[in-house]
Write an enzyme that holds these catalytic residues in place. Sequence first.
Site, PDB file in Angstrom:
ATOM      1  CE  LYS A  79      -3.277   5.201   1.208  1.00 12.26           C
ATOM      2  NZ  LYS A  79      -2.695   4.157   2.074  1.00 12.26           N
ATOM      3  CG  ASP A 126       6.453  11.799  -8.688  1.00 12.67           C
ATOM      4  OD1 ASP A 126       6.605  12.644  -9.598  1.00 12.67           O
ATOM      5  OD2 ASP A 126       7.138  11.783  -7.647  1.00 12.67           O
ATOM      6  CG  ASP A 147      -1.920   1.098   1.236  1.00 12.06           C
ATOM      7  OD1 ASP A 147      -2.206   1.644   0.154  1.00 12.06           O
ATOM      8  OD2 ASP A 147      -2.428   1.431   2.322  1.00 12.06           O
TER       9      ASP A 147
END
Length: 224
Positions: free
Chosen positions: A61, A64, A59
């Site tokens: 996340k 970019d 996880d």
Amino acid sequence: MSNPVYLALDLPQLDAAKALCEQVKGHIGGVKLGLEFFCAHGHHGVHEIAHCGLPIFLDLKLHDIPNTVAGAMQSIHVLEPAIVTIHASGGRAMMEDAKAAAGEDCKVVAVTMLTSLDERDLERTGVGGTPHDHVMRLADLAQDAGLDGIVCSGQEIASVHDRWKDGFFVVPGLRPGGKATADQKRVVTPRRARDDGASVLVIGRPISRADDPLAAAKQIEETL
């Protein structure tokens, strides 16, 4: 999936995380390793937890520019994660590149709205509409980008499932009592989330911080 519960194993000490995983692994379906764990223990920590023999959900996340996220996805191939998260708010191109760069057996799911946020938080960041509206917009974008599914709260899962029948849906912020606690604002019970279409139930503190984690894991499993 016989047991949809993924234990959020974000403990600061690797030995403690491994011990907890071994203790409850017979009553969970996988392990979620988040940003805190990954920053503290890196690839080595993930390999150590993988010895428990359960699927790994990274996880992270990721959020970019598309090229950077694609490079990050490629760098974690060696860890063989079953699931990886990216942020839907990174846009369609970022999501498409993340999925293209992911491992063949890795599900890429997009975080829509954190369960620690509510409508007032959205307003403060310049996002109009209700949490439900926001989640549905991002779910549609993730589906169009070719992702496997999304992360959303249990409060939106039924609506998302109705619109995306074959999606893979991760629901965090679950509480056995169904009441918001600590930094979680939009919560439901594990049973309700599962009934509404959740594929994976992410549960952390109700197990990891229980006086008896094994008993807590068993009790949650029995409700499913």
